[in-house]
Design a protein around this motif. Structure first.
Motif, mmCIF file in Angstrom:
data_model
loop_
_atom_site.group_PDB
_atom_site.id
_atom_site.type_symbol
_atom_site.label_atom_id
_atom_site.label_comp_id
_atom_site.label_asym_id
_atom_site.label_seq_id
_atom_site.Cartn_x
_atom_site.Cartn_y
_atom_site.Cartn_z
ATOM 1 N N LEU A 1 0.826 -1.206 0.000
ATOM 2 C CA LEU A 1 0.000 0.000 0.000
ATOM 3 C C LEU A 1 0.862 1.258 0.000
ATOM 4 C CD1 LEU A 1 -2.771 1.308 0.112
ATOM 5 C CD2 LEU A 1 -2.824 0.895 2.586
ATOM 6 N N ASP A 2 1.901 1.261 0.834
ATOM 7 C CA ASP A 2 2.812 2.409 0.848
ATOM 8 C C ASP A 2 3.443 2.617 -0.525
ATOM 9 O OD1 ASP A 2 2.374 3.057 3.472
ATOM 10 O OD2 ASP A 2 4.068 1.927 4.251
ATOM 11 N N ASN A 3 3.864 1.532 -1.125
ATOM 12 C CA ASN A 3 4.505 1.610 -2.434
ATOM 13 C C ASN A 3 3.525 2.099 -3.495
ATOM 14 O OD1 ASN A 3 6.839 0.998 -4.208
ATOM 15 N ND2 ASN A 3 5.435 -0.497 -5.091
ATOM 16 N N LEU B 1 -2.892 10.357 -5.732
ATOM 17 C CA LEU B 1 -3.638 9.329 -4.985
ATOM 18 C C LEU B 1 -4.463 8.432 -5.895
ATOM 19 C CD1 LEU B 1 -4.931 11.414 -1.940
ATOM 20 C CD2 LEU B 1 -3.221 9.599 -1.897
ATOM 21 N N GLY B 2 -4.588 8.799 -7.171
ATOM 22 C CA GLY B 2 -5.342 7.971 -8.099
ATOM 23 C C GLY B 2 -6.694 8.527 -8.473
ATOM 24 N N MET C 1 -4.702 6.545 2.619
ATOM 25 C CA MET C 1 -4.839 7.593 1.604
ATOM 26 C C MET C 1 -4.937 8.967 2.248
ATOM 27 S SD MET C 1 -7.493 5.767 -1.053
ATOM 28 C CE MET C 1 -7.687 7.257 -2.037
ATOM 29 N N ILE C 2 -5.669 9.066 3.343
ATOM 30 C CA ILE C 2 -5.803 10.350 4.032
ATOM 31 C C ILE C 2 -4.458 10.794 4.593
ATOM 32 C CG2 ILE C 2 -6.769 11.445 6.096
ATOM 33 C CD1 ILE C 2 -8.693 11.364 3.747
ATOM 34 N N GLY D 1 4.049 6.322 -7.547
ATOM 35 C CA GLY D 1 3.428 6.710 -8.808
ATOM 36 C C GLY D 1 2.492 5.689 -9.403
ATOM 37 N N ILE D 2 2.303 4.541 -8.726
ATOM 38 C CA ILE D 2 1.395 3.508 -9.249
ATOM 39 C C ILE D 2 -0.035 4.025 -9.266
ATOM 40 C CG2 ILE D 2 0.484 1.184 -8.930
ATOM 41 C CD1 ILE D 2 3.113 0.408 -7.625
ATOM 42 N N ALA D 3 -0.437 4.711 -8.195
ATOM 43 C CA ALA D 3 -1.810 5.218 -8.106
ATOM 44 C C ALA D 3 -2.114 6.167 -9.250
ATOM 45 C CB ALA D 3 -2.039 5.898 -6.757
ATOM 46 N N ALA D 4 -1.154 7.008 -9.590
ATOM 47 C CA ALA D 4 -1.368 7.969 -10.676
ATOM 48 C C ALA D 4 -1.598 7.263 -12.009
ATOM 49 C CB ALA D 4 -0.163 8.900 -10.784
ATOM 50 N N LYS D 5 -0.992 6.092 -12.171
ATOM 51 C CA LYS D 5 -1.141 5.337 -13.416
ATOM 52 C C LYS D 5 -2.341 4.402 -13.389
ATOM 53 C CE LYS D 5 3.838 5.283 -14.364
ATOM 54 N NZ LYS D 5 5.028 4.402 -14.522
#
Length: 297
Positions: free
Chosen positions: A197-199, A270-271, A248-249, A204-208
């Motif tokens: 989750l941290d990763n 955050l996505g 996320m918060i 940048g995974i969430a942005a993608k």
């Protein structure tokens, strides 16, 4: 057998294995006398609960193969595709309960069936029983079998449904016991979840990929979403979704304290596809809009 069999009714299932149909919507089956069927895959239109007593066959559903140990319970929901393979040279011995969704409509069990999340667990998340627990399960199955042999009257449906509900409640209790006895393993799973989750939020995974989901992390840890969610709930007191949202918060707050980031950039990291969705999410969780939080801090 080649292909996937579609078994919509309990009578179809009974005919496939040579069992007698005593009730069109409920059945108790015993595989200590059933003939070997080799290997096959099927999709069933009803619920099933199997108590395995030997390593006479393998079951596969979802992503996992599983060789059954003694005293193992596996629960299968309607619509799941299940694969069976006989183990050559070892007689299979198991007893199963089959019940159609139509049977429990309008009953107490029908109203609470969705709470039995173990129907969506993977095969490797099966329930392992002590001898005492096995006797309790067998006693419930015995009472249901007695009712099926009894002439049907106005009490039959209520008694059968009550005993099915009792059996499932015991399964829920035994699963909770299993979560406790596997605490070390569960803590390792939680640590892996935290790391993933941290990763996801920081690399940048969430942005993608978009907003983090329970299914994403369950797949990464090789667990079913329901089992993973129940494990997180048992260990933390929070659902997996709540756990994700709290993280996320925390990440959002850190981003909002960075003067070089716009609120839109924080949302994107955050996505969130649209900043206004992030604003509503943040306000719902924190009680302040992102702008108000930034101004206060």
């Amino acid at each position: 057998m080649d292909g996937i069999l579609t078994i919509d009714t309990i009578d179809q299932y009974n005919k496939l294995f040579g069992f007698e149909t005593r009730h069109p919507l409920v059945g108790i089956v015993s595989f200590d006398t059933a003939e070997s069927q080799g290997s096959y895959r099927m999709t069933m239109g009803f619920y099933s609960v199997f108590l395995k007593e030997t390593q006479g066959c393998k079951i596969n559903y979802g992503k996992t193969n599983y060789d059954f140990d003694d005293q193992t319970v596996v629960c299968i929901a309607p619509g799941q595709t299940v694969g069976y393979t006989d183990v050559e040279g070892i007689p299979k011995k198991s007893v199963g309960l089959l019940f159609h969704p139509d049977f429990i409509r309008g009953t107490s069990l029908g109203q609470k069936i969705k709470k039995y999340t173990f129907f969506s667990y993977e095969a490797n998340e099966a329930l392992h029983l002590s001898e005492e627990e096995r006797e309790i399960i067998l006693d419930c199955l015995k009472k249901i079998g007695m009712e099926l042999r009894h002439a049907i009257d106005k009490h039959s449906k209520g008694l059968i449904a009550t005993n099915i509900e009792l059996l499932l409640d015991y399964c829920m209790r035994f699963y909770e016991r299993q979560f406790v006895t596997r605490e070390d393993m569960n803590l390792d799973t939680l640590a892996r979840f935290e790391q993933l989750l941290d990763n996801y939020l920081s690399s940048g995974i969430a942005a993608k990929e978009g907003l983090p989901s329970v299914r994403y992390f369950a797949d990464k840890i090789y667990l079913s979403p329901n089992y993973f969610g129940d494990l997180v709930k048992k260990e933390t007191g929070k659902s997996a979704q709540e756990y994700i949202q709290l993280k996320m918060i925390d990440t959002a707050k850190e981003g909002l304290l960075d003067p070089h980031k716009t609120i839109g950039q924080v949302a994107y990291d955050l996505g969130f596809q649209y900043p206004q969705h992030f604003v509503r999410f943040f306000k719902r969780q924190v009680g302040l809009t992102p702008r108000e939080y930034r101004q206060q801090n």
